[in-house]
Design a protein around this motif. Sequence first.
Motif, PDB file in Angstrom:
ATOM      1  N   VAL A  22      -4.151  -5.126  -2.242  1.00  0.00           N
ATOM      2  CA  VAL A  22      -3.403  -4.215  -1.387  1.00  0.00           C
ATOM      3  C   VAL A  22      -2.852  -4.964  -0.177  1.00  0.00           C
ATOM      4  CG1 VAL A  22      -3.481  -2.080  -0.062  1.00  0.00           C
ATOM      5  CG2 VAL A  22      -4.877  -2.306  -2.143  1.00  0.00           C
ATOM      6  N   THR A  64      -5.545  12.691  11.344  1.00  0.00           N
ATOM      7  CA  THR A  64      -5.881  11.279  11.524  1.00  0.00           C
ATOM      8  C   THR A  64      -6.888  11.153  12.648  1.00  0.00           C
ATOM      9  OG1 THR A  64      -4.261  10.758  13.250  1.00  0.00           O
ATOM     10  CG2 THR A  64      -3.470  10.742  10.975  1.00  0.00           C
ATOM     11  N   PHE A 113      -2.459   3.617  -8.293  1.00  0.00           N
ATOM     12  CA  PHE A 113      -3.619   2.742  -8.089  1.00  0.00           C
ATOM     13  C   PHE A 113      -4.486   2.722  -9.350  1.00  0.00           C
ATOM     14  CE2 PHE A 113      -8.005   2.023  -6.598  1.00  0.00           C
ATOM     15  CZ  PHE A 113      -7.837   0.793  -5.986  1.00  0.00           C
ATOM     16  N   ARG A 168       0.796  -1.225   0.000  1.00  0.00           N
ATOM     17  CA  ARG A 168       0.000   0.000   0.000  1.00  0.00           C
ATOM     18  C   ARG A 168       0.830   1.278   0.000  1.00  0.00           C
ATOM     19  NH1 ARG A 168      -4.616   1.832   4.450  1.00  0.00           N
ATOM     20  NH2 ARG A 168      -4.772   4.006   3.760  1.00  0.00           N
ATOM     21  N   ILE A 169       0.428   2.203  -0.879  1.00  0.00           N
ATOM     22  CA  ILE A 169       0.932   3.577  -0.839  1.00  0.00           C
ATOM     23  C   ILE A 169      -0.237   4.473  -1.213  1.00  0.00           C
ATOM     24  CG2 ILE A 169       1.872   3.331  -3.178  1.00  0.00           C
ATOM     25  CD1 ILE A 169       3.920   5.531  -2.373  1.00  0.00           C
ATOM     26  N   ASP A 170      -0.481   5.493  -0.435  1.00  0.00           N
ATOM     27  CA  ASP A 170      -1.664   6.342  -0.649  1.00  0.00           C
ATOM     28  C   ASP A 170      -1.393   7.385  -1.727  1.00  0.00           C
ATOM     29  OD1 ASP A 170      -2.945   4.866   1.253  1.00  0.00           O
ATOM     30  OD2 ASP A 170      -2.553   6.259   2.878  1.00  0.00           O
ATOM     31  N   GLN A 171      -1.415   6.931  -2.956  1.00  0.00           N
ATOM     32  CA  GLN A 171      -1.185   7.804  -4.104  1.00  0.00           C
ATOM     33  C   GLN A 171      -2.095   7.318  -5.229  1.00  0.00           C
ATOM     34  OE1 GLN A 171       0.361   7.853  -7.266  1.00  0.00           O
ATOM     35  NE2 GLN A 171       0.661  10.073  -7.349  1.00  0.00           N
ATOM     36  N   LYS A 172      -2.882   8.227  -5.779  1.00  0.00           N
ATOM     37  CA  LYS A 172      -3.967   7.819  -6.665  1.00  0.00           C
ATOM     38  C   LYS A 172      -3.506   7.273  -8.012  1.00  0.00           C
ATOM     39  CE  LYS A 172      -7.471  10.976  -4.789  1.00  0.00           C
ATOM     40  NZ  LYS A 172      -8.355  12.131  -5.097  1.00  0.00           N
ATOM     41  N   GLU A 215      -1.145  -4.322   3.306  1.00  0.00           N
ATOM     42  CA  GLU A 215      -0.878  -3.260   4.267  1.00  0.00           C
ATOM     43  C   GLU A 215       0.570  -3.322   4.764  1.00  0.00           C
ATOM     44  OE1 GLU A 215      -2.746  -0.800   5.092  1.00  0.00           O
ATOM     45  OE2 GLU A 215      -4.596  -1.430   4.091  1.00  0.00           O
ATOM     46  N   VAL A 224      -1.713  16.158   7.396  1.00  0.00           N
ATOM     47  CA  VAL A 224      -2.532  14.945   7.351  1.00  0.00           C
ATOM     48  C   VAL A 224      -3.199  14.718   8.699  1.00  0.00           C
ATOM     49  CG1 VAL A 224      -2.565  12.475   6.859  1.00  0.00           C
ATOM     50  CG2 VAL A 224      -0.908  13.957   5.697  1.00  0.00           C
ATOM     51  N   ARG A 231       5.950   6.642   5.307  1.00  0.00           N
ATOM     52  CA  ARG A 231       6.144   5.526   4.388  1.00  0.00           C
ATOM     53  C   ARG A 231       7.582   5.593   3.878  1.00  0.00           C
ATOM     54  NH1 ARG A 231       6.390   1.820   0.624  1.00  0.00           N
ATOM     55  NH2 ARG A 231       4.511   1.040  -0.388  1.00  0.00           N
ATOM     56  N   CYS A 234       8.453   7.976  -2.030  1.00  0.00           N
ATOM     57  CA  CYS A 234       7.181   8.065  -1.315  1.00  0.00           C
ATOM     58  C   CYS A 234       7.273   9.108  -0.199  1.00  0.00           C
ATOM     59  CB  CYS A 234       6.801   6.708  -0.732  1.00  0.00           C
ATOM     60  SG  CYS A 234       8.090   5.984   0.296  1.00  0.00           S
TER      61      CYS A 234
END
Length: 422
Positions: A188, A408, A176, A169-173, A190, A406, A230, A226
């Motif tokens: 995915v 949370t 994906f 997983r990497i939170d980048q659109k 984790e 960010v 991360r 990244c």
Amino acid sequence: MNSENFSISEKIVSPSYIRQGKQARRSHEQLIRLLLEQGKCPEEGWSESTIELFLNELAVMDSNNFLGNCGVGEREGRVASSLVARRHYRLIHGIGRSGDIAAIQPKATGSSLLNKLTNSVVLDILKLSGVRSVTSCFVVPMATGMSLTLCFLTLRHKRPKGRYIIWPRIDQKSCFKAMITAGFEPVVVENILEGDELRTDMEAVERTVQELGAENILCIHSTTSCFAPRVPDRLEELATISAKYDIPHVVNNAYGVQSSKCMHLIQQGARVGRIDAFVQSLDKNFMVPVGGAIIAGFNESFIQEISRMYPGRASASPSLDVLITLLTLGASGYRKLLAEQKEMYTYLAQELKRLAAAHGERLLHTPHNPISLAMSLDGLQTQSGKSVTQLGSMLFTRQVSGARGVPTPLSQCRLGCWHHTG
């Protein structure tokens, strides 16, 4: 001018002056000759006059610039605006042919030569940056996400049963969406928290391979560059798993060329295991306009397969931009930028640590991430997290770009900062 025209000129102007001019011209031509012979980035950067001379020489080799040319087809390099023509140095035909983006275009000898030289110079820079064993690459006029899609579509023909892509997983659109657009199902995996760092869960990756069955997996899709906390994936271990189960491995190296750490990971991964292709952006690594990427690998035939998958001809603009930039910088200039990036990263870390301490926060310890940094924002945490996003907005309106707040649902919030040659 050629030697005959120089000789004629001696009848008009003093021969000693003409000889001086001829010698000056020869110095430009000598640099061009070395580029053509060696196909490598020159050690020292060229002057603008040398670059423009070279590009003009290439342009007159394209059919649309032939004197008296009468083009009657649909692809004759017609341009209505002279401003547009000058912007592209009259290299209008683009690169490649309908069956292969790397193929020679008969109507565009100069543009084809430009394309071949650009790929050769870029390959030299990838080796200079740390991936010594890379054997092939090409510049594609698409950004990183679509270039990854092209890689996945090429693998489809080699692995018809491949349905899944294993993706730590990497939170980048865009990465994906690259998998979704190609028609595959991302699985995915984790990451695990080690200290402050989010790292690849290798046990989960191998367990997923066994559960899905290797023949049903198109590839492993890993990431180097990244945002902290991360950190780059464990490429050596992932490459080993790819080799063990005979699964292709594609690396998203978006802005990793500027990082010796990221490039070292790719080199080591290819040495101990399997990496089929790695993709990097032109704009982030070479400071050119957005719109191009480099697809590279260690098996020349597979990289050629990817280039043949690109449908139709392509814009030459990304190739032109990166070639001009690298000829301007030279290998020494690019190495200098890489060194400056490391220095500025160290300086940024020191100052961010000092800033965090002054406000009761702390800089996260992420030594495996050589580009990005993150600090806590616990003091700004609210139930809605609006204070954190407001800080990000305030920084942006004060012309501080590249920082990201960010919020949370937990008690820790983050401010991420990153630095690169741009």
